[in-house]
Design a protein around this motif. Sequence first.
Motif, PDB file in Angstrom:
ATOM      1  N   ASP A  62      -8.833   4.478  -3.932  1.00 35.23           N
ATOM      2  CA  ASP A  62      -8.558   5.637  -3.083  1.00 35.23           C
ATOM      3  C   ASP A  62      -7.136   6.132  -3.300  1.00 35.23           C
ATOM      4  OD1 ASP A  62      -9.481   7.437  -0.911  1.00 35.23           O
ATOM      5  OD2 ASP A  62      -7.829   6.521   0.183  1.00 35.23           O
ATOM      6  N   ARG A 118      -6.055  15.215  -5.278  1.00 29.65           N
ATOM      7  CA  ARG A 118      -7.426  14.770  -5.551  1.00 29.65           C
ATOM      8  C   ARG A 118      -8.150  15.665  -6.557  1.00 29.65           C
ATOM      9  NH1 ARG A 118      -9.602  10.740  -2.541  1.00 29.65           N
ATOM     10  NH2 ARG A 118      -8.460  10.083  -0.682  1.00 29.65           N
ATOM     11  N   SER A 145     -10.911  -1.720  -2.309  1.00 33.29           N
ATOM     12  CA  SER A 145     -11.241  -0.404  -1.764  1.00 33.29           C
ATOM     13  C   SER A 145     -10.015   0.499  -1.663  1.00 33.29           C
ATOM     14  CB  SER A 145     -11.881  -0.549  -0.376  1.00 33.29           C
ATOM     15  OG  SER A 145     -10.990  -1.208   0.509  1.00 33.29           O
ATOM     16  N   THR A 146      -8.804  -0.078  -1.514  1.00 32.39           N
ATOM     17  CA  THR A 146      -7.636   0.770  -1.300  1.00 32.39           C
ATOM     18  C   THR A 146      -7.033   1.316  -2.584  1.00 32.39           C
ATOM     19  OG1 THR A 146      -6.166  -1.147  -1.266  1.00 32.39           O
ATOM     20  CG2 THR A 146      -7.030  -0.411   0.844  1.00 32.39           C
ATOM     21  N   ILE A 203      -9.181   9.810 -10.938  1.00 28.14           N
ATOM     22  CA  ILE A 203     -10.550   9.460 -10.569  1.00 28.14           C
ATOM     23  C   ILE A 203     -11.110   8.612 -11.713  1.00 28.14           C
ATOM     24  CG2 ILE A 203     -12.746  10.336  -9.712  1.00 28.14           C
ATOM     25  CD1 ILE A 203     -10.334  11.314  -8.119  1.00 28.14           C
ATOM     26  N   ASP A 259       1.632   4.129  -3.114  1.00 26.76           N
ATOM     27  CA  ASP A 259       1.524   5.577  -2.932  1.00 26.76           C
ATOM     28  C   ASP A 259       2.801   6.279  -3.385  1.00 26.76           C
ATOM     29  OD1 ASP A 259      -0.657   7.236  -1.870  1.00 26.76           O
ATOM     30  OD2 ASP A 259       0.878   8.043  -0.546  1.00 26.76           O
ATOM     31  N   ALA A 277      -7.062   7.997  -6.487  1.00 31.20           N
ATOM     32  CA  ALA A 277      -7.757   9.281  -6.348  1.00 31.20           C
ATOM     33  C   ALA A 277      -6.880  10.316  -5.647  1.00 31.20           C
ATOM     34  CB  ALA A 277      -9.060   9.088  -5.576  1.00 31.20           C
ATOM     35  N   ARG A 278      -6.059   9.873  -4.673  1.00 24.32           N
ATOM     36  CA  ARG A 278      -5.170  10.811  -3.971  1.00 24.32           C
ATOM     37  C   ARG A 278      -4.181  11.459  -4.920  1.00 24.32           C
ATOM     38  NH1 ARG A 278      -5.037   6.753   0.004  1.00 24.32           N
ATOM     39  NH2 ARG A 278      -2.950   6.055  -0.637  1.00 24.32           N
ATOM     40  N   ASP A 300       0.830  -1.200   0.000  1.00 29.32           N
ATOM     41  CA  ASP A 300       0.000   0.000   0.000  1.00 29.32           C
ATOM     42  C   ASP A 300       0.866   1.253   0.000  1.00 29.32           C
ATOM     43  OD1 ASP A 300      -2.337   1.436   0.014  1.00 29.32           O
ATOM     44  OD2 ASP A 300      -2.644   1.298   2.170  1.00 29.32           O
TER      45      ASP A 300
END
Length: 411
Positions: free
Chosen positions: A387, A351, A383-384, A395, A339, A390-391, A335
Amino acid sequence: MVTEVDPLAGLDDVEWEWLVHAYGAAKDVPAGLRALRSPDEQVRHDALVNLGSSVTHQGSRYSASAPVARFIVEVVLAPDALDRERLLEFLCALAVGIDDDRLPAGVPIAEWRDEAAQVEAEREVLVAHAAQWADSEMKRGRERELWLRNPFSGLAASPDTVAAYDAVRDALPRLVRLLGSNRSVERACVAYLIGMFPESAARTVPLLADRFDVEADEHALTATLIAHGLIASPAATHERVARFLDDERPLVRWGAATALARASATASRPPGRRVIRILIDSTVHQDVPDLRIHDGWIGSYAAKSLASIRHWLTAADVEDLANLLPLSASSFNRDQLLDTILSAAFPGAGRAANVRLDGLTPVQQHALRAVLPVWESDDSWMSTIPDALARHGLICSRTEIEAALTTGGTA
């Protein structure tokens, strides 16, 4: 004749019933502190878990946290202390909350003090809010008074937070003696703790530096390297730590690269290819549970360090990281690595950026191609991953990314 001193002397002089932790009045704290001295290992373990969950709940500190810290210091320093390494870790939590959040940038104590002063200036407003809450919850008498006396309960960077931090900082001159402990795990824990106190660096950095030539244990040496990087000047870190990049032990090389990355980020100077390469390779390092740093998450910390120096990563570096994504030692490490990859591939995109998929650069395409198979194969990422994307301004759905990559990232 040496008189034995009770480390919990004065415990009953504290008005615990007027202090609070995460679950209300702190009147149960004295029993918990006494249990830390029990000869029964399970009793000590349960007491430490219960104290931790109450006075450092999810990283928050409360009015009871600072007094607890002061007693924990005495228990740690008692000649007959048991579980000293766990208590040192608890002191770290009392001082800084969740330590992972302080890595790799270190503790922003000046910001905390400014924020706490602002919160203190709003005391009357907070007391009024506490009164409204107590009235709405039908709290009367002593229970109502308890919350009026504790208006900062659970607030981030509040006077309670700074008081707990300072309670540990004030004890640092005594705690640093444990750098000479005959137990390597205690040396590692206290070295790491020292790295949480930049205001004490003038006194403590020389003590850490002295350990470089005598520390034989790789865990303790790694903790010492990282702590030095957190609080020493970038120049001092470069001067003293670079030699450990060639150590035969991978863990020590990672510690040196971590410290040097921190120094480079602080000084805004390139870290050097050796540092970057070690950190890239370390993103797939197996977790080291016994390492009292970042819970032993080597890969995650390596990725966080790379994110801090992402401006000096080449396109080839980002592609190498993307290739390593499926090989991460754990989903937690993966994760953080994701990032880091996205922050380097899509610099400056947040975002609100809404990155277009019809103009992706080659390195961005490579990064997204690495994400797709992981996204498809691991349901826990359903789910991760969206997100994380999106960060960094993406999107979009997996189908949209697949379509864009099929056409080479162009419309």
